[in-house]
Motif scaffolding. Sequence first.
Motif, PDB file in Angstrom:
ATOM      1  N   VAL A  31      -0.950   6.620   5.351  1.00 30.16           N
ATOM      2  CA  VAL A  31      -1.668   6.076   4.205  1.00 30.16           C
ATOM      3  C   VAL A  31      -2.811   7.008   3.838  1.00 30.16           C
ATOM      4  O   VAL A  31      -3.524   7.503   4.707  1.00 30.16           O
ATOM      5  CB  VAL A  31      -2.205   4.666   4.528  1.00 30.16           C
ATOM      6  CG1 VAL A  31      -3.003   4.110   3.351  1.00 30.16           C
ATOM      7  CG2 VAL A  31      -1.056   3.730   4.870  1.00 30.16           C
ATOM      8  N   GLN A  62      -6.317   4.668  -0.462  1.00 33.14           N
ATOM      9  CA  GLN A  62      -5.768   3.354  -0.145  1.00 33.14           C
ATOM     10  C   GLN A  62      -6.585   2.677   0.956  1.00 33.14           C
ATOM     11  O   GLN A  62      -6.824   1.463   0.906  1.00 33.14           O
ATOM     12  CB  GLN A  62      -4.306   3.487   0.285  1.00 33.14           C
ATOM     13  CG  GLN A  62      -3.339   3.745  -0.846  1.00 33.14           C
ATOM     14  CD  GLN A  62      -3.365   5.167  -1.340  1.00 33.14           C
ATOM     15  OE1 GLN A  62      -4.171   5.987  -0.927  1.00 33.14           O
ATOM     16  NE2 GLN A  62      -2.478   5.496  -2.255  1.00 33.14           N
ATOM     17  N   LEU A 114      -8.421  -0.984   0.281  1.00 34.10           N
ATOM     18  CA  LEU A 114      -7.866  -2.170   0.931  1.00 34.10           C
ATOM     19  C   LEU A 114      -8.909  -3.186   1.390  1.00 34.10           C
ATOM     20  O   LEU A 114      -8.760  -4.389   1.115  1.00 34.10           O
ATOM     21  CB  LEU A 114      -6.966  -1.749   2.089  1.00 34.10           C
ATOM     22  CG  LEU A 114      -6.182  -2.870   2.773  1.00 34.10           C
ATOM     23  CD1 LEU A 114      -5.309  -3.607   1.774  1.00 34.10           C
ATOM     24  CD2 LEU A 114      -5.331  -2.292   3.904  1.00 34.10           C
ATOM     25  N   ILE A 120      -1.345  -1.074  -4.390  1.00 33.92           N
ATOM     26  CA  ILE A 120      -2.420  -0.095  -4.247  1.00 33.92           C
ATOM     27  C   ILE A 120      -1.789   1.286  -4.164  1.00 33.92           C
ATOM     28  O   ILE A 120      -1.073   1.596  -3.222  1.00 33.92           O
ATOM     29  CB  ILE A 120      -3.271  -0.379  -2.995  1.00 33.92           C
ATOM     30  CG1 ILE A 120      -3.838  -1.799  -3.045  1.00 33.92           C
ATOM     31  CG2 ILE A 120      -4.402   0.628  -2.860  1.00 33.92           C
ATOM     32  CD1 ILE A 120      -4.608  -2.202  -1.799  1.00 33.92           C
ATOM     33  N   GLY A 121      -2.059   2.093  -5.191  1.00 37.24           N
ATOM     34  CA  GLY A 121      -1.483   3.432  -5.232  1.00 37.24           C
ATOM     35  C   GLY A 121      -0.472   3.570  -6.342  1.00 37.24           C
ATOM     36  O   GLY A 121       0.161   2.595  -6.775  1.00 37.24           O
ATOM     37  N   ASN A 124       4.235   5.005  -4.293  1.00 42.02           N
ATOM     38  CA  ASN A 124       4.485   3.572  -4.156  1.00 42.02           C
ATOM     39  C   ASN A 124       5.666   3.176  -5.043  1.00 42.02           C
ATOM     40  O   ASN A 124       5.509   3.030  -6.255  1.00 42.02           O
ATOM     41  CB  ASN A 124       3.238   2.773  -4.544  1.00 42.02           C
ATOM     42  CG  ASN A 124       3.333   1.315  -4.120  1.00 42.02           C
ATOM     43  OD1 ASN A 124       4.416   0.746  -4.065  1.00 42.02           O
ATOM     44  ND2 ASN A 124       2.193   0.709  -3.827  1.00 42.02           N
ATOM     45  N   THR A 160      -5.889  10.283  -4.918  1.00 38.45           N
ATOM     46  CA  THR A 160      -6.067   9.186  -3.964  1.00 38.45           C
ATOM     47  C   THR A 160      -7.462   8.570  -4.032  1.00 38.45           C
ATOM     48  O   THR A 160      -7.621   7.356  -3.894  1.00 38.45           O
ATOM     49  CB  THR A 160      -5.755   9.664  -2.531  1.00 38.45           C
ATOM     50  OG1 THR A 160      -5.879   8.552  -1.631  1.00 38.45           O
ATOM     51  CG2 THR A 160      -6.702  10.779  -2.085  1.00 38.45           C
ATOM     52  N   VAL A 181       0.849  -1.188   0.000  1.00 37.17           N
ATOM     53  CA  VAL A 181       0.000   0.000   0.000  1.00 37.17           C
ATOM     54  C   VAL A 181       0.883   1.235   0.000  1.00 37.17           C
ATOM     55  O   VAL A 181       1.809   1.352   0.809  1.00 37.17           O
ATOM     56  CB  VAL A 181      -0.922   0.021   1.239  1.00 37.17           C
ATOM     57  CG1 VAL A 181      -1.803   1.252   1.235  1.00 37.17           C
ATOM     58  CG2 VAL A 181      -1.781  -1.244   1.268  1.00 37.17           C
ATOM     59  N   SER A 182       0.625   2.154  -0.927  1.00 40.43           N
ATOM     60  CA  SER A 182       1.442   3.355  -0.996  1.00 40.43           C
ATOM     61  C   SER A 182       1.213   4.233   0.226  1.00 40.43           C
ATOM     62  O   SER A 182       0.150   4.208   0.848  1.00 40.43           O
ATOM     63  CB  SER A 182       1.138   4.146  -2.275  1.00 40.43           C
ATOM     64  OG  SER A 182      -0.188   4.603  -2.264  1.00 40.43           O
ATOM     65  N   THR A 227      -7.759   6.017  -6.689  1.00 38.20           N
ATOM     66  CA  THR A 227      -7.215   4.726  -6.264  1.00 38.20           C
ATOM     67  C   THR A 227      -8.267   3.919  -5.514  1.00 38.20           C
ATOM     68  O   THR A 227      -8.434   2.719  -5.744  1.00 38.20           O
ATOM     69  CB  THR A 227      -5.979   4.940  -5.378  1.00 38.20           C
ATOM     70  OG1 THR A 227      -4.934   5.533  -6.162  1.00 38.20           O
ATOM     71  CG2 THR A 227      -5.483   3.627  -4.795  1.00 38.20           C
TER      72      THR A 227
END
Length: 227
Positions: A36, A40, A44, A85-86, A91, A173, A16-17, A176
């Motif tokens: 985070v 994200q 998740l 993710i990201g 990331n 974001t 995860v970024s 994402t």
Amino acid sequence: MRLWNLSQPGNCAICVSAHQWEQTLVDGRKRKRSSVSEGQILALPHVVNSLNQAYGDRFSWVNLFNSHTPRAAAAFAAEDDLILIGGSVTNPQTGAVLNLIRNRVDIKYTHEWLQVEVHRGQDRGTYRYDIERNGTIDDGIFEVTKDYAIILHVTVRGAVRNRKIVVLAGCTTLGTGGAGQFFCSRMVDNEKWQKNGDKDYVAILSCPYVNNRCDMENTKVEEFINI
């Protein structure tokens, strides 16, 4: 199970970024911290729930890493299957994957636009989308009304074994977050995915915003490109 199409779900790592920032302690020392982003966090739970539904006991434990840690770098080097993710701004593993496949497809994005340049195959060409906002940057107004995101699913040949890599990343974001939710809940409804989802592909999503969230009802695949 076909949605993820992982080679080795028991050895899959989720990276995860995270944004890095420097904290000044009371004694004046500095240390790096990570946080985070909202997108994200939104993506998740959809990812983990989908993986558990697909693989059950074979995915009983999530290898979840902050992308800036040595453990994330080790997972990348170990040729494990990866779910990233990201985007590459936050990331490093996403950036490394995009570099690995640049001879096939060149994916670039900023907080203003997304561009995908496909170098081979029947879908060869350049695809560019500009983020939509209320107002302009010159006005100092940054409220996004439509974001764009990618869902990238590729097989990368390693020294020891092939690995599956999935990238879920928006220009911002919340894009994402929309990519994660859309992939896990609605990608299977896409006709092109139903025909060619077993092959490597990149999908470009448009993600309208409503109340500072991606509107899933109107989020759609603008392009589905086999690479």
